[in-house]
Motif scaffolding. Structure first.
Motif, PDB file in Angstrom:
ATOM      1  N   LYS A 174     -34.232 -28.864  13.980  1.00  0.00           N
ATOM      2  CA  LYS A 174     -34.907 -28.844  12.679  1.00  0.00           C
ATOM      3  C   LYS A 174     -36.402 -28.607  12.790  1.00  0.00           C
ATOM      4  CE  LYS A 174     -31.856 -31.404   9.619  1.00  0.00           C
ATOM      5  NZ  LYS A 174     -31.746 -32.541   8.671  1.00  0.00           N
ATOM      6  N   ASP A 175     -36.984 -28.877  13.954  1.00  0.00           N
ATOM      7  CA  ASP A 175     -38.425 -28.693  14.124  1.00  0.00           C
ATOM      8  C   ASP A 175     -38.789 -27.283  14.565  1.00  0.00           C
ATOM      9  OD1 ASP A 175     -38.724 -31.322  13.455  1.00  0.00           O
ATOM     10  OD2 ASP A 175     -38.864 -32.041  15.519  1.00  0.00           O
ATOM     11  N   ARG A 176     -37.803 -26.445  14.809  1.00  0.00           N
ATOM     12  CA  ARG A 176     -38.078 -25.115  15.353  1.00  0.00           C
ATOM     13  C   ARG A 176     -38.317 -24.121  14.217  1.00  0.00           C
ATOM     14  NH1 ARG A 176     -33.731 -23.837  19.417  1.00  0.00           N
ATOM     15  NH2 ARG A 176     -32.429 -23.676  17.554  1.00  0.00           N
ATOM     16  N   ALA A 177     -39.319 -23.293  14.381  1.00  0.00           N
ATOM     17  CA  ALA A 177     -39.620 -22.254  13.397  1.00  0.00           C
ATOM     18  C   ALA A 177     -39.766 -20.910  14.118  1.00  0.00           C
ATOM     19  CB  ALA A 177     -40.899 -22.593  12.638  1.00  0.00           C
ATOM     20  N   PRO A 178     -39.371 -19.814  13.494  1.00  0.00           N
ATOM     21  CA  PRO A 178     -38.822 -19.738  12.127  1.00  0.00           C
ATOM     22  C   PRO A 178     -37.311 -19.974  12.059  1.00  0.00           C
ATOM     23  CG  PRO A 178     -39.051 -17.534  12.995  1.00  0.00           C
ATOM     24  CD  PRO A 178     -39.585 -18.461  14.065  1.00  0.00           C
ATOM     25  N   GLU A 179     -36.636 -20.143  13.221  1.00  0.00           N
ATOM     26  CA  GLU A 179     -35.182 -20.264  13.215  1.00  0.00           C
ATOM     27  C   GLU A 179     -34.753 -21.659  13.638  1.00  0.00           C
ATOM     28  OE1 GLU A 179     -33.285 -17.967  12.048  1.00  0.00           O
ATOM     29  OE2 GLU A 179     -34.737 -16.332  11.936  1.00  0.00           O
ATOM     30  N   GLU A 180     -34.191 -22.415  12.715  1.00  0.00           N
ATOM     31  CA  GLU A 180     -33.637 -23.716  13.073  1.00  0.00           C
ATOM     32  C   GLU A 180     -32.350 -23.570  13.873  1.00  0.00           C
ATOM     33  OE1 GLU A 180     -32.972 -26.150   9.672  1.00  0.00           O
ATOM     34  OE2 GLU A 180     -35.112 -26.404   9.228  1.00  0.00           O
ATOM     35  N   GLN A 181     -31.587 -22.526  13.603  1.00  0.00           N
ATOM     36  CA  GLN A 181     -30.285 -22.352  14.228  1.00  0.00           C
ATOM     37  C   GLN A 181     -30.229 -21.024  14.965  1.00  0.00           C
ATOM     38  OE1 GLN A 181     -27.497 -22.835  10.964  1.00  0.00           O
ATOM     39  NE2 GLN A 181     -27.843 -25.045  10.854  1.00  0.00           N
ATOM     40  N   MET A 182     -29.771 -21.066  16.215  1.00  0.00           N
ATOM     41  CA  MET A 182     -29.557 -19.854  16.998  1.00  0.00           C
ATOM     42  C   MET A 182     -28.276 -20.013  17.810  1.00  0.00           C
ATOM     43  SD  MET A 182     -32.556 -20.208  19.935  1.00  0.00           S
ATOM     44  CE  MET A 182     -33.832 -19.850  18.747  1.00  0.00           C
ATOM     45  N   GLN A 183     -27.765 -18.873  18.306  1.00  0.00           N
ATOM     46  CA  GLN A 183     -26.465 -18.882  18.974  1.00  0.00           C
ATOM     47  C   GLN A 183     -26.637 -18.813  20.487  1.00  0.00           C
ATOM     48  OE1 GLN A 183     -24.629 -19.623  16.484  1.00  0.00           O
ATOM     49  NE2 GLN A 183     -26.311 -18.928  15.161  1.00  0.00           N
ATOM     50  N   LEU A 184     -25.886 -19.684  21.179  1.00  0.00           N
ATOM     51  CA  LEU A 184     -25.947 -19.770  22.629  1.00  0.00           C
ATOM     52  C   LEU A 184     -24.543 -19.580  23.206  1.00  0.00           C
ATOM     53  CD1 LEU A 184     -28.582 -21.291  21.659  1.00  0.00           C
ATOM     54  CD2 LEU A 184     -28.411 -22.610  23.772  1.00  0.00           C
ATOM     55  N   THR A 185     -24.494 -19.242  24.478  1.00  0.00           N
ATOM     56  CA  THR A 185     -23.224 -19.157  25.199  1.00  0.00           C
ATOM     57  C   THR A 185     -23.367 -19.853  26.540  1.00  0.00           C
ATOM     58  OG1 THR A 185     -21.479 -17.663  25.976  1.00  0.00           O
ATOM     59  CG2 THR A 185     -23.743 -16.940  26.311  1.00  0.00           C
ATOM     60  N   ALA A 186     -22.256 -20.384  27.030  1.00  0.00           N
ATOM     61  CA  ALA A 186     -22.226 -21.039  28.336  1.00  0.00           C
ATOM     62  C   ALA A 186     -20.858 -20.795  28.965  1.00  0.00           C
ATOM     63  CB  ALA A 186     -22.497 -22.537  28.208  1.00  0.00           C
ATOM     64  N   VAL A 187     -20.826 -20.808  30.279  1.00  0.00           N
ATOM     65  CA  VAL A 187     -19.602 -20.563  31.032  1.00  0.00           C
ATOM     66  C   VAL A 187     -19.143 -21.864  31.685  1.00  0.00           C
ATOM     67  CG1 VAL A 187     -18.729 -19.447  33.137  1.00  0.00           C
ATOM     68  CG2 VAL A 187     -19.975 -18.115  31.433  1.00  0.00           C
ATOM     69  N   SER A 188     -17.842 -22.060  31.724  1.00  0.00           N
ATOM     70  CA  SER A 188     -17.250 -23.136  32.515  1.00  0.00           C
ATOM     71  C   SER A 188     -16.164 -22.535  33.390  1.00  0.00           C
ATOM     72  CB  SER A 188     -16.647 -24.223  31.619  1.00  0.00           C
ATOM     73  OG  SER A 188     -15.983 -25.201  32.410  1.00  0.00           O
ATOM     74  N   ARG A 189     -16.336 -22.653  34.693  1.00  0.00           N
ATOM     75  CA  ARG A 189     -15.360 -22.076  35.617  1.00  0.00           C
ATOM     76  C   ARG A 189     -14.262 -23.061  35.991  1.00  0.00           C
ATOM     77  NH1 ARG A 189     -17.805 -17.302  36.565  1.00  0.00           N
ATOM     78  NH2 ARG A 189     -20.070 -17.329  36.256  1.00  0.00           N
ATOM     79  N   ASP A 190     -14.525 -24.346  35.807  1.00  0.00           N
ATOM     80  CA  ASP A 190     -13.513 -25.360  36.114  1.00  0.00           C
ATOM     81  C   ASP A 190     -12.882 -25.962  34.870  1.00  0.00           C
ATOM     82  OD1 ASP A 190     -15.544 -26.906  35.126  1.00  0.00           O
ATOM     83  OD2 ASP A 190     -15.848 -28.094  36.940  1.00  0.00           O
ATOM     84  N   LEU A 191     -13.262 -25.490  33.678  1.00  0.00           N
ATOM     85  CA  LEU A 191     -12.761 -25.956  32.388  1.00  0.00           C
ATOM     86  C   LEU A 191     -13.173 -27.386  32.068  1.00  0.00           C
ATOM     87  CD1 LEU A 191      -9.125 -24.499  32.571  1.00  0.00           C
ATOM     88  CD2 LEU A 191     -11.055 -23.560  31.323  1.00  0.00           C
ATOM     89  N   VAL A 192     -14.130 -27.927  32.829  1.00  0.00           N
ATOM     90  CA  VAL A 192     -14.556 -29.309  32.643  1.00  0.00           C
ATOM     91  C   VAL A 192     -16.065 -29.417  32.468  1.00  0.00           C
ATOM     92  CG1 VAL A 192     -14.609 -31.621  33.678  1.00  0.00           C
ATOM     93  CG2 VAL A 192     -12.599 -30.155  33.991  1.00  0.00           C
ATOM     94  N   THR A 193     -16.818 -28.657  33.249  1.00  0.00           N
ATOM     95  CA  THR A 193     -18.280 -28.714  33.203  1.00  0.00           C
ATOM     96  C   THR A 193     -18.837 -27.365  32.773  1.00  0.00           C
ATOM     97  OG1 THR A 193     -18.395 -28.178  35.568  1.00  0.00           O
ATOM     98  CG2 THR A 193     -18.452 -30.499  34.956  1.00  0.00           C
ATOM     99  N   ALA A 194     -19.883 -27.400  31.955  1.00  0.00           N
ATOM    100  CA  ALA A 194     -20.504 -26.177  31.451  1.00  0.00           C
ATOM    101  C   ALA A 194     -21.753 -25.857  32.243  1.00  0.00           C
ATOM    102  CB  ALA A 194     -20.858 -26.320  29.974  1.00  0.00           C
ATOM    103  N   GLU A 195     -21.945 -24.574  32.549  1.00  0.00           N
ATOM    104  CA  GLU A 195     -23.171 -24.129  33.196  1.00  0.00           C
ATOM    105  C   GLU A 195     -24.296 -24.058  32.166  1.00  0.00           C
ATOM    106  OE1 GLU A 195     -22.291 -20.473  35.215  1.00  0.00           O
ATOM    107  OE2 GLU A 195     -20.638 -21.369  36.380  1.00  0.00           O
TER     108      GLU A 195
END
Length: 573
Positions: free
Chosen positions: A219-240
């Motif tokens: 909420k404190d970020r300007a001008p974009e409060e919302q942005m899209q991210l991606t992350a990979v998990s190779r073991d299906l348990v932990t995210a990089e």
């Protein structure tokens, strides 16, 4: 399993102590908070008389995540001084088999402890707050369910992703917390944002793992409060480490700051597509992006506004998803279901809030041509519905709640709905429960007394009631005895209704499928919920019930001959 701290002291009377038998190569996750700025929070980890490690944190404003890998197995003690250290959650797991065996919750504070409901059959988190389902899909040999999560209380706050896996969509094994907010957002319990909703896709056919997509809110970020991210998990348990893929909204469309909930799927042209929810100054809009990158890691470009809904005023479309219904995605004749929630929407005729719509039509990869539309759930408490195409067909699940019931001052233990099929038949969309729910039936409680008009005791309240009418729309009423609400179900000339009044003095909404004339019913009662599936899910209604008391009895009121069968099944996982 949850165990609380043993008061037997390890070092002196001020300390609290946990003792647990752990296998070798165990990982412990904990969240700690320092009581005073001049002393770190700390948990001493020992085996016998030997200290083998320590968990420590400095933050005094919010619980701080810490972890420890323990190489040797054996009886292990974890001790802390409550005058210096506040503990929210401690759990342990073995990375080698966590997908099969899950986590063991060693400690949770009273503020975030899950309710003890051994007979309940709905999915609930092992601790803390839960809302939207995320990344729902089958990866490898298991179904994965991620969800919006705040570990440290039963109220919404800074968002994480919780995680569980299942073989049948019903029996779930809890996994370690999957996504964490950024360090800055994790520093204070002020609800500024975190890892908001999203989706998941497989990495590749020949590579294990998944790629997740989510919205980061600040909420404190300007001008974009919302942005899209991606992350990979190779073991299906932990995210990089996540990476930003869409840092800003498309310009020139008069969009508000709403820009969230990426749903990624393979389009008819074989390319990855992404839906995002937003709104402009007329109403909700669904945005479409695409990429030719076979990994979906980048190269995303804006295609246009795929769909607009402005009948409810300036409401944000959110949690969009889309699935092919009656054929493969590559077939131009295949119809698709585009499903989305409308945050803050209000139906003026009934007073119901936060409506979820399902629009059926044809999707060619860049345009969606509507064929027909219907409401997904007339009870409105199946929100943020997310679906994927399982081998047996599309399956979806939703948050069993409604934002109008959420309070900043009151705890809110919540659940997910029963998983539902998504089927098109005779020009309507059906969302019946998955076939596997019949495996929950343990024994028949009654098949005569309810039909005769008696009040039937339903024990612990975890039941399925099956009703068949003599003709479509034949009138009847089911009256339920519930400690915290006036509750019932009825069919009359106006349609099919769930009657629910929590007694707070306010006029409740009318939870009605207007004009519905169903003939068959499957009614699922559980602690905190009722789910109604009429005519195989042609009309589906879900309502969260106040409190954690079970429905105690049911009574059927109907004219002679209108109801031809009424059965009650005891359910249990």
């Amino acid at each position: 399993m949850t165990t609380h701290a043993n008061p037997t002291p390890l070092l002196d009377i001020r300390f609290e102590r946990l003792s647990v038998l752990l296998p070798a190569q165990t990982v412990v996750h904990a969240w700690l908070k320092a009581a005073h700025a001049d002393a770190a929070a700390a948990i001493c980890v020992a085996q016998g008389e030997q200290e083998i490690g320590q968990l420590a944190a400095l933050n005094t404003e919010e619980f701080e995540f810490v972890s420890l890998a323990i190489g040797t197995g054996g009886q292990t003690s974890l001790s802390f001084d409550p005058a210096k250290t506040a503990v929210s959650v401690i759990y342990a797991f073995s990375p080698a088999d966590v997908l099969e065996k899950g986590i063991i919750v060693l400690y949770s504070d009273r503020a975030n402890a899950a309710p003890v409901l051994p007979d309940s059959y709905h999915f609930r988190p092992p601790f803390g707050w839960m809302n939207d389902p995320n990344g729902f899909g089958r990866f490898g040999d298991k179904v994965h369910l991620f969800y919006q999560h705040y570990p440290h209380s039963l109220r919404w706050n800074t968002m994480h992703w919780g995680h569980a896996v299942s073989h049948d969509h019903l029996h779930w094994t809890h996994q370690p917390v999957f996504l964490f907010p950024s360090a800055e957002l994790s520093a204070r319990a002020d609800g500024r944002g975190g890892a908001f909703s999203g989706s998941a896709i497989p990495l590749a056919e020949d590579a294990p793992g998944i790629r997740v997509f989510f919205t980061e809110q600040d909420k404190d970020r300007a001008p974009e409060e919302q942005m899209q991210l991606t992350a990979v998990s190779r073991d299906l348990v932990t995210a990089e480490t996540p990476e930003i893929i869409l840092p800003e909204r498309p310009s020139g469309f008069d969009l508000t700051l709403d820009f969230r909930d990426p749903y990624v799927f393979k389009g008819p042209d074989g390319h990855w597509k992404m839906l995002l929810g937003s709104r402009d100054h007329s109403g909700g809009v669904i945005l479409l992006y695409e990429t030719t990158d076979p990994t979906a890691a980048g190269g995303w470009s804006f295609v246009g506004i795929l769909h607009r809904e402005d009948r409810f005023g300036m409401t944000a479309a959110e949690c969009p998803c889309i699935v092919p219904l009656d054929g493969p995605a590559v077939d131009p004749q295949t119809r698709w279901a585009l499903i989305f929630g409308l945050l803050t929407s209000r139906d003026p005729e009934t007073g119901r809030r936060n409506i979820t719509l399902a629009t059926v039509g044809h999707f060619d990869g860049s345009r969606f041509i509507k064929e027909f539309e219907q409401e997904l759930d007339f009870g409105t408490d199946a929100y943020a519905f997310q679906a994927f195409v399982d081998p047996s067909g599309p399956v979806g699940i939703a948050w069993l709640a409604n934002w109008t019931d959420v309070s900043k001052k009151a705890d809110f233990p919540s659940a997910m709905t029963l998983p539902r099929k998504v089927v098109i038949k005779d020009g309507t969309l059906l969302t019946p429960p998955i076939d596997a729910v019949e495996s929950l039936r343990r024994h028949l409680i009654d098949d005569t007394r309810l039909l005769s008009g008696e009040a039937v005791d339903i024990g612990n309240g975890a039941v399925e009631i099956v009703i068949d009418l003599s003709a479509p729309g034949a009138a009847f009423e089911l009256q339920f005895d519930h400690a915290d609400a006036t509750l019932g179900l009825k069919v009359d000339p106006h349609g099919l209704s769930i009657v629910c009044d929590n007694g707070d003095g306010k006029v409740p909404p009318r939870y009605i499928a207007a004009g519905a004339r169903p003939c068959t019913f499957r009614i699922f009662l559980d602690v905190g919920s009722i789910e109604v599936f009429a005519d195989n899910g042609r009309w589906t209604g879900t309502k969260r019930l106040p409190g954690l008391g079970a429905v105690r009895s049911a009574r059927l009121v109907a004219s002679a001959g209108d109801v031809v069968a009424a059965r009650i099944w005891q359910l249990k996982l």
